[in-house]
Design an enzyme around this catalytic site. Sequence first.
Site, PDB file in Angstrom:
ATOM      1  N   ASN A 135      93.103  30.282   9.346  1.00  0.00           N
ATOM      2  CA  ASN A 135      92.689  31.620   9.788  1.00  0.00           C
ATOM      3  C   ASN A 135      91.176  31.585   9.911  1.00  0.00           C
ATOM      4  O   ASN A 135      90.471  31.519   8.913  1.00  0.00           O
ATOM      5  CB  ASN A 135      93.137  32.630   8.723  1.00  0.00           C
ATOM      6  CG  ASN A 135      92.769  34.057   9.090  1.00  0.00           C
ATOM      7  OD1 ASN A 135      92.128  34.300  10.113  1.00  0.00           O
ATOM      8  ND2 ASN A 135      93.177  34.986   8.253  1.00  0.00           N
ATOM      9  N   ARG A 151      96.484  31.667  12.791  1.00  0.00           N
ATOM     10  CA  ARG A 151      96.492  33.110  13.019  1.00  0.00           C
ATOM     11  C   ARG A 151      95.591  33.390  14.230  1.00  0.00           C
ATOM     12  O   ARG A 151      94.432  32.998  14.242  1.00  0.00           O
ATOM     13  CB  ARG A 151      95.945  33.834  11.798  1.00  0.00           C
ATOM     14  CG  ARG A 151      95.786  35.315  12.053  1.00  0.00           C
ATOM     15  CD  ARG A 151      95.250  36.039  10.848  1.00  0.00           C
ATOM     16  NE  ARG A 151      95.181  37.455  11.139  1.00  0.00           N
ATOM     17  CZ  ARG A 151      94.052  38.151  11.072  1.00  0.00           C
ATOM     18  NH1 ARG A 151      92.925  37.591  10.732  1.00  0.00           N
ATOM     19  NH2 ARG A 151      94.069  39.429  11.363  1.00  0.00           N
ATOM     20  N   HIS A 158      97.776  43.550  12.705  1.00  0.00           N
ATOM     21  CA  HIS A 158      98.437  43.383  11.398  1.00  0.00           C
ATOM     22  C   HIS A 158      99.933  43.136  11.571  1.00  0.00           C
ATOM     23  O   HIS A 158     100.718  43.369  10.649  1.00  0.00           O
ATOM     24  CB  HIS A 158      98.282  44.627  10.491  1.00  0.00           C
ATOM     25  CG  HIS A 158      96.896  44.876   9.990  1.00  0.00           C
ATOM     26  ND1 HIS A 158      96.388  46.158   9.823  1.00  0.00           N
ATOM     27  CD2 HIS A 158      95.922  44.029   9.618  1.00  0.00           C
ATOM     28  CE1 HIS A 158      95.151  46.074   9.369  1.00  0.00           C
ATOM     29  NE2 HIS A 158      94.834  44.798   9.231  1.00  0.00           N
ATOM     30  N   HIS A 176      99.809  49.403   5.811  1.00  0.00           N
ATOM     31  CA  HIS A 176      98.973  48.256   5.429  1.00  0.00           C
ATOM     32  C   HIS A 176      97.569  48.797   5.204  1.00  0.00           C
ATOM     33  O   HIS A 176      96.857  49.136   6.151  1.00  0.00           O
ATOM     34  CB  HIS A 176      98.996  47.208   6.550  1.00  0.00           C
ATOM     35  CG  HIS A 176      98.103  46.024   6.291  1.00  0.00           C
ATOM     36  ND1 HIS A 176      98.572  44.753   6.062  1.00  0.00           N
ATOM     37  CD2 HIS A 176      96.742  45.923   6.216  1.00  0.00           C
ATOM     38  CE1 HIS A 176      97.560  43.925   5.851  1.00  0.00           C
ATOM     39  NE2 HIS A 176      96.427  44.608   5.951  1.00  0.00           N
ATOM     40  N   LEU A 177      97.199  48.928   3.925  1.00  0.00           N
ATOM     41  CA  LEU A 177      95.901  49.518   3.588  1.00  0.00           C
ATOM     42  C   LEU A 177      95.037  48.459   2.916  1.00  0.00           C
ATOM     43  O   LEU A 177      95.134  48.228   1.705  1.00  0.00           O
ATOM     44  CB  LEU A 177      96.098  50.717   2.645  1.00  0.00           C
ATOM     45  CG  LEU A 177      97.143  51.761   3.074  1.00  0.00           C
ATOM     46  CD1 LEU A 177      97.325  52.814   1.987  1.00  0.00           C
ATOM     47  CD2 LEU A 177      96.748  52.412   4.397  1.00  0.00           C
ATOM     48  N   GLY A 178      94.238  47.777   3.711  1.00  0.00           N
ATOM     49  CA  GLY A 178      93.326  46.774   3.170  1.00  0.00           C
ATOM     50  C   GLY A 178      91.921  47.156   3.604  1.00  0.00           C
ATOM     51  O   GLY A 178      91.618  48.342   3.767  1.00  0.00           O
ATOM     52  N   ARG A 190      85.538  51.043   9.411  1.00  0.00           N
ATOM     53  CA  ARG A 190      85.893  51.588  10.733  1.00  0.00           C
ATOM     54  C   ARG A 190      86.254  53.065  10.631  1.00  0.00           C
ATOM     55  O   ARG A 190      86.920  53.479   9.670  1.00  0.00           O
ATOM     56  CB  ARG A 190      87.079  50.828  11.342  1.00  0.00           C
ATOM     57  CG  ARG A 190      86.808  49.385  11.654  1.00  0.00           C
ATOM     58  CD  ARG A 190      87.946  48.798  12.492  1.00  0.00           C
ATOM     59  NE  ARG A 190      87.814  47.365  12.656  1.00  0.00           N
ATOM     60  CZ  ARG A 190      88.651  46.465  12.123  1.00  0.00           C
ATOM     61  NH1 ARG A 190      89.695  46.852  11.434  1.00  0.00           N
ATOM     62  NH2 ARG A 190      88.435  45.184  12.320  1.00  0.00           N
ATOM     63  N   LEU A 237      87.163  50.327  -1.818  1.00  0.00           N
ATOM     64  CA  LEU A 237      87.759  51.556  -2.331  1.00  0.00           C
ATOM     65  C   LEU A 237      87.592  51.712  -3.845  1.00  0.00           C
ATOM     66  O   LEU A 237      87.508  52.820  -4.353  1.00  0.00           O
ATOM     67  CB  LEU A 237      89.244  51.609  -1.963  1.00  0.00           C
ATOM     68  CG  LEU A 237      89.818  52.973  -2.317  1.00  0.00           C
ATOM     69  CD1 LEU A 237      89.728  53.903  -1.136  1.00  0.00           C
ATOM     70  CD2 LEU A 237      91.211  52.868  -2.853  1.00  0.00           C
ATOM     71  N   GLY A 249      95.422  45.236  -0.026  1.00  0.00           N
ATOM     72  CA  GLY A 249      94.559  45.456  -1.197  1.00  0.00           C
ATOM     73  C   GLY A 249      94.611  46.850  -1.781  1.00  0.00           C
ATOM     74  O   GLY A 249      94.836  47.022  -2.985  1.00  0.00           O
ATOM     75  N   GLU A 282      98.531  48.036  -2.455  1.00  0.00           N
ATOM     76  CA  GLU A 282      99.175  47.372  -3.597  1.00  0.00           C
ATOM     77  C   GLU A 282      98.566  47.784  -4.924  1.00  0.00           C
ATOM     78  O   GLU A 282      99.218  47.688  -5.959  1.00  0.00           O
ATOM     79  CB  GLU A 282      99.057  45.842  -3.443  1.00  0.00           C
ATOM     80  CG  GLU A 282      99.886  45.291  -2.303  1.00  0.00           C
ATOM     81  CD  GLU A 282      99.501  43.862  -1.936  1.00  0.00           C
ATOM     82  OE1 GLU A 282      99.039  43.107  -2.808  1.00  0.00           O
ATOM     83  OE2 GLU A 282      99.662  43.504  -0.748  1.00  0.00           O
ATOM     84  N   GLU A 299     100.669  37.150   4.488  1.00  0.00           N
ATOM     85  CA  GLU A 299     100.614  36.751   5.895  1.00  0.00           C
ATOM     86  C   GLU A 299     100.749  35.237   6.061  1.00  0.00           C
ATOM     87  O   GLU A 299     101.323  34.764   7.039  1.00  0.00           O
ATOM     88  CB  GLU A 299      99.309  37.254   6.517  1.00  0.00           C
ATOM     89  CG  GLU A 299      99.318  38.773   6.656  1.00  0.00           C
ATOM     90  CD  GLU A 299      97.969  39.365   7.021  1.00  0.00           C
ATOM     91  OE1 GLU A 299      97.213  39.709   6.094  1.00  0.00           O
ATOM     92  OE2 GLU A 299      97.669  39.474   8.216  1.00  0.00           O
TER      93      GLU A 299
HETATM   94  P1  AMP Z   1      92.576  43.363   1.749  1.00  0.00           P
HETATM   95  O1  AMP Z   1      91.887  43.533   3.075  1.00  0.00           O
HETATM   96  O2  AMP Z   1      94.050  43.506   1.826  1.00  0.00           O
HETATM   97  O3  AMP Z   1      92.132  42.136   1.012  1.00  0.00           O
HETATM   98  O4  AMP Z   1      92.096  44.599   0.842  1.00  0.00           O
HETATM   99  C1  AMP Z   1      90.771  44.731   0.432  1.00  0.00           C
HETATM  100  C2  AMP Z   1      90.553  46.105  -0.141  1.00  0.00           C
HETATM  101  O5  AMP Z   1      91.455  46.334  -1.231  1.00  0.00           O
HETATM  102  C3  AMP Z   1      89.145  46.275  -0.706  1.00  0.00           C
HETATM  103  O6  AMP Z   1      88.429  47.165   0.093  1.00  0.00           O
HETATM  104  C4  AMP Z   1      89.356  46.857  -2.080  1.00  0.00           C
HETATM  105  O7  AMP Z   1      88.679  48.055  -2.163  1.00  0.00           O
HETATM  106  C5  AMP Z   1      90.815  47.164  -2.189  1.00  0.00           C
HETATM  107  N1  AMP Z   1      91.285  46.876  -3.538  1.00  0.00           N
HETATM  108  C6  AMP Z   1      91.498  45.671  -4.088  1.00  0.00           C
HETATM  109  N2  AMP Z   1      91.869  45.810  -5.386  1.00  0.00           N
HETATM  110  C7  AMP Z   1      91.881  47.138  -5.652  1.00  0.00           C
HETATM  111  C8  AMP Z   1      92.170  47.936  -6.808  1.00  0.00           C
HETATM  112  N3  AMP Z   1      92.538  47.387  -7.972  1.00  0.00           N
HETATM  113  N4  AMP Z   1      92.067  49.289  -6.701  1.00  0.00           N
HETATM  114  C9  AMP Z   1      91.710  49.843  -5.521  1.00  0.00           C
HETATM  115  N5  AMP Z   1      91.422  49.153  -4.409  1.00  0.00           N
HETATM  116  C10 AMP Z   1      91.506  47.823  -4.468  1.00  0.00           C
END
Ligand code: AMP
Length: 386
Positions: A8, A71, A160, A188-190, A221, A263, A310, A313, A364
């Site tokens: 990736n 990817r 995604h 999907h909240l990352g 964004r 977050l 992230g 979950e 992924e």
């Molecule tokens: P990802 O793009 O899926 O890796 O998600 C990244 C995002 O997940 C980051 O902006 C973090 O703020 C959030 N994140 C990761 N761990 C936690 C947690 N324990 N509590 C709240 N947000 C989290």
Amino acid sequence: MNQVLVLNSGSSSIKYQLLDMADRSRLAVGIVERIGEPGGSASDHAAAMQVVLGELAGTLDRSALAAVGHRVVHGGDRFRGPTLITDEVCAAIKELIPLAPLHNPANLMLIEVARKTLPDTPQVAVFDTAFHQTLPAAAHTYAVPAAWREDLGVRRYGFHGTSHQYVSRRAAALLGRRPEEVNMIVLHLGNGASACAVREGRSVDTSMGMTPLEGLIMGTRSGDLDPAVCAYIARRTGRGAEEIDLTLNKSSGLLALGGSNDLRDVEAAAAKGDANAQLALDAYCYRIRKYIGSYLAALGRVDAVVFTAGVGENSATVRAGAVAGLEHLGISISAKRNTADSKEERYISPYWAETAVLVVPTDEEIEIAGQALALVGGEPAAHTSP
Ligand code: AMP
């Protein structure tokens, strides 16, 4: 032949995983960063690939390597599934660069390097857009002039897809049903974030559009906004299209509202009474709730709402905020289940709930590896969709 190398690439990084698909174990996970930057460990993607192979020496068994899975962010309306990479496929990915000017060139660069470095191994492209190629025209069409739509490819593609596909299939398994039997909303909240309406295993709507900018509020964004804001800002400030696009992609979202794109920082600040951080959280959750509502309307019947990535979950606060007030629509969560400390696939709705609310960690890389292996005729992967 059970090993799959998943790559990736970004413009200045390569993330890799080496998987043994016989038991779906991870043999190696790594990242080469700061490619081409002073002090970085590699001057370009070719050098970075050598770093990857160096790190894999002793683990990677070339005689057991069935495929390299890449990817690729944008497959336009041309790629509907995993695709064996040929010169023609590379040319098509190149043609799609105007739609993904940051991502596709980096993906293509690494594909070309990997084909040269591992010439005997089949290389497979897995597109972030492919799962959403099942969107009906009514859902993917923007009401803009025909010349934009027909000549310039202006439509909703969605992203995604690999994550939505993996998570929706795992969620169906958790419900004890086949994907073809269930309707669900996947969130999907990352750092990037998107919602997906999945009907009987297929994506029928998604919140990201022609680019990943549309939809939910994300780390940096803006998500949805009146398109006239762009012309307004241009007129008022003299800024050009590129700069406004960059601002909406890199300096907006949680970062602009709450002071951080992470977050966790926003939640911590809100807990201390920071009003800006609280507004950021409220707006973030409200936007998700609006999408849940619109996808309930799009799907008619919803068996599950599924949180992943992230934030999805890990943040009980966001999960609770996202479904707050939806009880009369059959969607509610148990506070105890929602706040339980777990990394497992799990229910967070109460046992009596009409609609299941689930947390399903995304993966992924496993999805890319499974699709790549199935395409090259490896293990028939029960975990890939038709
Ligand atoms: P990802 O793009 O899926 O890796 O998600 C990244 C995002 O997940 C980051 O902006 C973090 O703020 C959030 N994140 C990761 N761990 C936690 C947690 N324990 N509590 C709240 N947000 C989290």
